[in-house]
Design an enzyme around this catalytic site. Structure first.
Site, mmCIF file in Angstrom:
data_model
loop_
_atom_site.group_PDB
_atom_site.id
_atom_site.type_symbol
_atom_site.label_atom_id
_atom_site.label_comp_id
_atom_site.label_asym_id
_atom_site.label_seq_id
_atom_site.Cartn_x
_atom_site.Cartn_y
_atom_site.Cartn_z
ATOM 1 N N ARG A 54 40.391 47.987 27.422
ATOM 2 C CA ARG A 54 40.603 49.335 27.946
ATOM 3 C C ARG A 54 39.900 50.408 27.110
ATOM 4 O O ARG A 54 39.420 51.394 27.650
ATOM 5 C CB ARG A 54 42.098 49.634 28.041
ATOM 6 C CG ARG A 54 42.701 48.941 29.251
ATOM 7 C CD ARG A 54 44.161 49.218 29.386
ATOM 8 N NE ARG A 54 44.623 48.817 30.709
ATOM 9 C CZ ARG A 54 45.894 48.615 31.003
ATOM 10 N NH1 ARG A 54 46.823 48.782 30.086
ATOM 11 N NH2 ARG A 54 46.239 48.260 32.220
ATOM 12 N N LYS A 61 55.213 37.141 44.894
ATOM 13 C CA LYS A 61 56.092 37.618 45.957
ATOM 14 C C LYS A 61 55.407 38.423 47.056
ATOM 15 O O LYS A 61 54.619 39.311 46.793
ATOM 16 C CB LYS A 61 57.197 38.487 45.345
ATOM 17 C CG LYS A 61 58.168 37.697 44.498
ATOM 18 C CD LYS A 61 59.541 38.320 44.527
ATOM 19 C CE LYS A 61 59.843 39.048 43.308
ATOM 20 N NZ LYS A 61 60.487 40.188 43.100
ATOM 21 N N GLY A 63 49.199 48.497 38.637
ATOM 22 C CA GLY A 63 49.897 49.232 39.688
ATOM 23 C C GLY A 63 48.992 50.233 40.404
ATOM 24 O O GLY A 63 49.064 50.379 41.625
ATOM 25 N N GLY A 88 47.060 41.918 36.960
ATOM 26 C CA GLY A 88 47.132 41.416 35.595
ATOM 27 C C GLY A 88 46.871 39.927 35.482
ATOM 28 O O GLY A 88 46.085 39.484 34.633
#
Ligand code: ADP
Ligand code: MG
Length: 397
Positions: free
Chosen positions: A35, A196, A372, A349
């Protein structure tokens, strides 16, 4: 579209919101500096243009008060190494000491402020804290794509108070992710896996409308297989979303989106690294066994579609890739995405971890830095960090 290159930054005080939220160990040592590296193009450009560069970021979750292990000192030092330049590190974010240090800066100097989440005003998007941040600078640059889905003071509040432009990383993310959803390069394929359906339902709904091919793997495929009436043994699935999965398959048929599910799977007799396992056709899962990966025939089929696509997006592993015995599906798809002639974008991720583990990151057109934020962008949500810096989202949700 606003561009940083069109703004005269010479000798201006430029507040840059970066995403220095790197993974660290208990002592605060940096485990992975990706990052920080991703923010270098913007920071180097500003330094070269003779701006007075004030970088600000969050690190970890200190919850509105100073926490030693989340201080920015090590990040600032590492930034100095990468930029081959001395970096001024402040122990605060706002206030008279910071202001005074900024006044003393020369063109091309760079400063790192303390962790912005040491202040409760940050996450609360407090107008007073935003004002204190804005007071430090003449121009605001947002380059923190990974935090763009947060309506926090250093992302949202401050942008309303200063002339604001996106940094190069933010711009690259938006350009690449927009290409995935609405670029001219057809056919478009998306591969979605992971744990999920619930986490990615909005994403799936958006993709089923916008993609030519939607490829499903991972535990999320189980819910779809169940919806098709197949026996999935002890595999994890989401009872409450079986009908939703059926609806998604229906929409795919109506929209002429090819929705692909596994044709063979790797099943295990229990959930463990060393569980007994075998490859079976998808309609022959033995009672009491569970699906932990997609099978080799499925990888072959998925690879063909990935190869034919002009843009490919991948999010979420195809199996329990943390266990070697169940990592072939994920690795196979990662290699297919990397070698495809298409524009390729990977987000998430765990998918990112798989790509890096195989050393394939340089073969992917764009590995998104957002978790996100990437998902929310692709869901069609308006991200506070993009709205506030006047950055028009090209994609309509
Ligand atoms: P990403 O971070 O790339 O968005 P997710 O966090 O959604 O991915 O999902 C990753 C998790 O999904 C992994 O921990 C993986 O073990 C799990 N997973 C994938 N396939 C299965 C499966 N068939 N059964 C159980 N867990 C699975
Ligand atoms: Mg994950």
């Amino acid at each position: 579209m606003q561009s940083l290159k069109k703004v005269d930054v010479h000798n201006k005080r430029v507040l840059v919101r970066v995403d220095f939220n790197v993974p660290t160990d208990k002592k605060g040592n940096i485990i992975d500096d990706t990052r920080i590296r991703e923010s270098l193009p913007t920071l180097r450009y500003l330094v070269d243009q003779g701006a007075r560069v004030i970088a600000v970021s969050h690190l970890g979750r200190p919850k509105g008060k100073p926490v030693e292990e989340f201080r920015m000192d090590k990040v600032a030092r590492h930034l100095g190494h990468l930029m081959k330049k001395s970096v001024i590190k402040m122990d605060e974010c706002v206030g008279p000491a910071v202001k005074k240090a900024i006044e003393a800066m020369a063109p091309g100097d760079i400063m790192v402020l303390e962790n912005v989440r040491f202040y409760p005003g940050e996450e609360a998007n407090d107008p007073e804290f935003s004002r204190q941040l804005a007071e430090l600078a003449d121009i605001y640059v947002n380059d923190a794509f990974g935090a763009a889905h947060r309506a926090h003071a250093s992302i949202s509040g401050v942008a309303d108070l200063l002339p604001s432009v996106p940094g190069f990383l933010l711009e690259k993310e938006v350009t690449m992710l927009s290409k995935v959803m609405s670029g001219a390069e057809n056919p478009r394929a998306a591969i979605v896996g992971g744990a999920k359906v619930a986490d990615k339902l909005t994403l799936l709904k958006n993709l089923v409308e916008k993609m030519d091919v939607l490829i499903i793997g991972g535990a999320m495929a189980n819910t779809f297989l169940k919806a098709r009436g197949l026996n999935i043994g002890q595999s994890v699935f989401e009872e409450a979303l079986v009908d939703t999965a059926r609806e998604l398959m229906e929409i795919a048929r109506e929209r002429n989106t090819k929705l692909l599910l596994p044709v063979d799977v790797v099943v295990a007799d229990h959930f463990a690294e060393d569980a007994k396992h075998q490859i079976v056709p998808v309609d022959q899962v033995p009672d009491g066994w569970m699906i932990l990966d997609i099978g080799p025939e499925t990888v072959k089929a998925y690879r063909q579609y990935i190869n034919q696509a002009r843009t490919v997006f991948w999010n979420g592993p195809m199996g329990v890739y943390e266990f070697e015995a169940f990592s072939s599906g994920t690795n196979g798809v990662a290699r297919a995405v990397a070698s495809a002639p298409a524009i390729s974008v990977v987000g998430g991720g765990d998918s990112m971890a798989a790509v890096y583990h195989l050393g394939l990151q340089n073969k992917i057109t764009h590995v998104s830095t957002g978790g996100g934020a990437t998902l929310e962008f692709l869901e069609g949500k308006r991200l506070p960090g993009l709205v506030s810096c006047d950055f028009r989202q090209q994609m309509v949700g």
